[in-house]
Design a protein around this motif. Sequence first.
Motif, PDB file in Angstrom:
ATOM      1  N   ARG A  44       9.067  15.270 -10.085  1.00  0.00           N
ATOM      2  CA  ARG A  44       8.604  14.015  -9.994  1.00  0.00           C
ATOM      3  C   ARG A  44       7.447  13.883  -8.947  1.00  0.00           C
ATOM      4  O   ARG A  44       6.270  13.607  -9.530  1.00  0.00           O
ATOM      5  N   PHE A  82      16.264   2.282 -12.155  1.00  0.00           N
ATOM      6  CA  PHE A  82      16.980   2.731 -11.074  1.00  0.00           C
ATOM      7  C   PHE A  82      18.080   1.884 -10.822  1.00  0.00           C
ATOM      8  O   PHE A  82      19.012   2.145 -10.228  1.00  0.00           O
ATOM      9  N   THR A  97      16.185  15.024  -8.210  1.00  0.00           N
ATOM     10  CA  THR A  97      17.401  14.527  -7.589  1.00  0.00           C
ATOM     11  C   THR A  97      17.971  13.536  -8.315  1.00  0.00           C
ATOM     12  O   THR A  97      17.569  13.213  -9.548  1.00  0.00           O
ATOM     13  N   ARG A 121       6.263  17.360  -3.653  1.00  0.00           N
ATOM     14  CA  ARG A 121       7.632  18.390  -3.874  1.00  0.00           C
ATOM     15  C   ARG A 121       6.968  19.333  -4.804  1.00  0.00           C
ATOM     16  O   ARG A 121       7.222  20.438  -4.669  1.00  0.00           O
ATOM     17  N   ARG A 161      13.123  21.071 -15.397  1.00  0.00           N
ATOM     18  CA  ARG A 161      13.054  19.968 -14.463  1.00  0.00           C
ATOM     19  C   ARG A 161      13.927  20.264 -13.167  1.00  0.00           C
ATOM     20  O   ARG A 161      15.181  20.376 -13.236  1.00  0.00           O
ATOM     21  N   MET A 173       7.374   9.173 -12.273  1.00  0.00           N
ATOM     22  CA  MET A 173       9.083   8.539 -12.326  1.00  0.00           C
ATOM     23  C   MET A 173       9.124   7.854 -13.724  1.00  0.00           C
ATOM     24  O   MET A 173       8.601   7.017 -14.156  1.00  0.00           O
TER      25      MET A 173
HETATM   26  O1  LIG Z   1      14.326  14.033  -9.489  1.00  0.00           O
HETATM   27  P1  LIG Z   1      13.597  13.016  -8.868  1.00  0.00           P
HETATM   28  O2  LIG Z   1      12.086  13.557  -9.254  1.00  0.00           O
HETATM   29  O3  LIG Z   1      13.522  12.595  -7.401  1.00  0.00           O
HETATM   30  O4  LIG Z   1      13.690  11.652  -9.878  1.00  0.00           O
HETATM   31  C1  LIG Z   1      14.835  10.833  -9.665  1.00  0.00           C
HETATM   32  O5  LIG Z   1      14.543  10.069  -8.795  1.00  0.00           O
HETATM   33  C2  LIG Z   1      13.631   8.804  -9.034  1.00  0.00           C
HETATM   34  C3  LIG Z   1      14.383   7.623  -8.769  1.00  0.00           C
HETATM   35  O6  LIG Z   1      14.195   7.648  -7.429  1.00  0.00           O
HETATM   36  C4  LIG Z   1      13.563   9.122 -10.822  1.00  0.00           C
HETATM   37  O7  LIG Z   1      12.472   9.716 -11.151  1.00  0.00           O
HETATM   38  C5  LIG Z   1      15.095  10.033 -11.025  1.00  0.00           C
HETATM   39  O8  LIG Z   1      15.088  10.645 -12.373  1.00  0.00           O
END
Ligand SMILES: O=P(O)(O)O[C@H]1O[C@H](CO)[C@@H](O)[C@H]1O
Length: 363
Positions: free
Chosen positions: A112, A265, A193, A116, A190, A162
Motif C-alpha cells: 500500500r 474497511f 496487513t 513501507r 503483495r 488502498m
Molecule cells: O496491506 P495494506 O497495504 O496495509 O492494506 C490493507 O490495509 C488497508 C486498510 O487499512 C487496505 O489497503 C488493506 O488491504
Amino acid sequence: MLALGCELDPDQEVVRTRLEDYFLRPPSHAPCTACGTVMTVHIVERMASVIPAFNSSMRSDRNTYVGKRFVHVKNPYLDSMDEDILYHLDLGTKTHNLPAVFGDVKFVCVGRSPNRMKAFALFMHKELGLEEAEEDIKDICAGTDRYCMYKTGPVLTISHGMGIPSISVMLHELIKLLHHAQCCDVTIIRIGTSGGIGIAPGTVVITDIAVDSFFKPRFEQVILDNIVTRSTELHKELSEELFNCSKEIPNFRTLIGHTMCTYDFYEGQGRLDGALCSFSREKKLDYLKRAYKAGVRNIEMESTVLAAMCGLCGLKAAVVCVTLLDRLDCDQINLPHDVLVEYQQWPQLLISNFITRRLGLCD
Ligand SMILES: O=P(O)(O)O[C@H]1O[C@H](CO)[C@@H](O)[C@H]1O
Ligand SMILES: O=c1cc[nH]c(=O)[nH]1
C-alpha cells in the motif's frame, strides 16, 4: 480463422472468444533479455474449461507454460499504438528504454504505502548485497505522486495505494511495463496487513485463494455495462514455497488460507465502528464465523483483483499479509506503534528470504 462462441460459466471470464485469443503470441520481435531466445510456444490459457473438446495434448491450466513465461497483455489494440504512455507511473515507450531499464526484473513486490515500499526496497538492497549506494536508489515514478517505484537488481518494488480501484490502475500499467520491457518469468507478491479471523494477531497469512464478500473465488469487473467474472486463484506452488520458506525463520507464525477482499474497511468488513452501521453485533459475528467456516483467515482490500489480473497475464502471484487484530475479538486496531511496525516487517522478512533463496544467495 476458427471462431468459437462459449456461454459464460459463472466462474470463468470469457463470454465469447476466438480460439486465436487463447494462444499467446510471442512478443513481436522480442527475444528474452535474459537468454536471448524467442519464444515459439506459449500458454493456452483456460483452454480446458472454455473449449472442452479441445485436443487434450494442447490443454493447459492457466499459468502453465512451455518455455519462458513472458508477461502478456490481452489487448489487440496495444500493438498498433505508436506510443504507450504509462501515465500514472510517469513512464512511456518513447520516453524510456523500458527493456534496458526493466528487462531483468524477476520479482515485483507491491504494497500500500510509499514509505513501507521504500523501506522494503532499501532492505532488499542490503539483503542482495548490491554495490550501488543507498542514496542512488531513487523513486522511478517521482514525476507523479500517484505511486512510487524502486528497482534493486531484479526486484521491482511499487506502492499501490488502498483498495481495488487504486491497485487495479497500477497493475494495468505495471503489466504493460513488464510486457514492453520483455520481462519473463516474473513473480509478483503483495506484502501487506489485514484483519485476521480466529487467528492470533501477528500471524502471517499466505493466501491460497482470494475470495469476495460472498466467500466466492471471483473478481467481478464492470466492463462497459457488463459484469465480467474472473477467477482469483493464486499460484499454488508459489504459496507452498513461501510457506516452506517461512519455516526457516525463527518464531514465524504463518498459515495458508483464504483471504477475503472487500471494497471497504468499515461496513464492507462488518465493522461496528464506522460512521455508518446498520447491523447488530450478532449479525457481524455470524458473518465472520461463516467466513471462517468457508476457509477465510484474513480480510484485506486488494487481493482479488491482483489474483485475477496477474493470473490472466502470465504472472505468478502471491499475497502475504500479516494480521493486525482478530476480528472475532474487536474492530479497532489498537496495537502500540512499535508492535504495529514490527508486525508489518514479518511479510517483508519472508519475501526477502524467499527472493534471496531463489537467487541462490542464502546459505
Ligand atoms: O496491506 P495494506 O497495504 O496495509 O492494506 C490493507 O490495509 C488497508 C486498510 O487499512 C487496505 O489497503 C488493506 O488491504
Ligand atoms: O482489519 C483490517 C486490517 C488491515 N486491513 C484491512 O483491510 N482490514
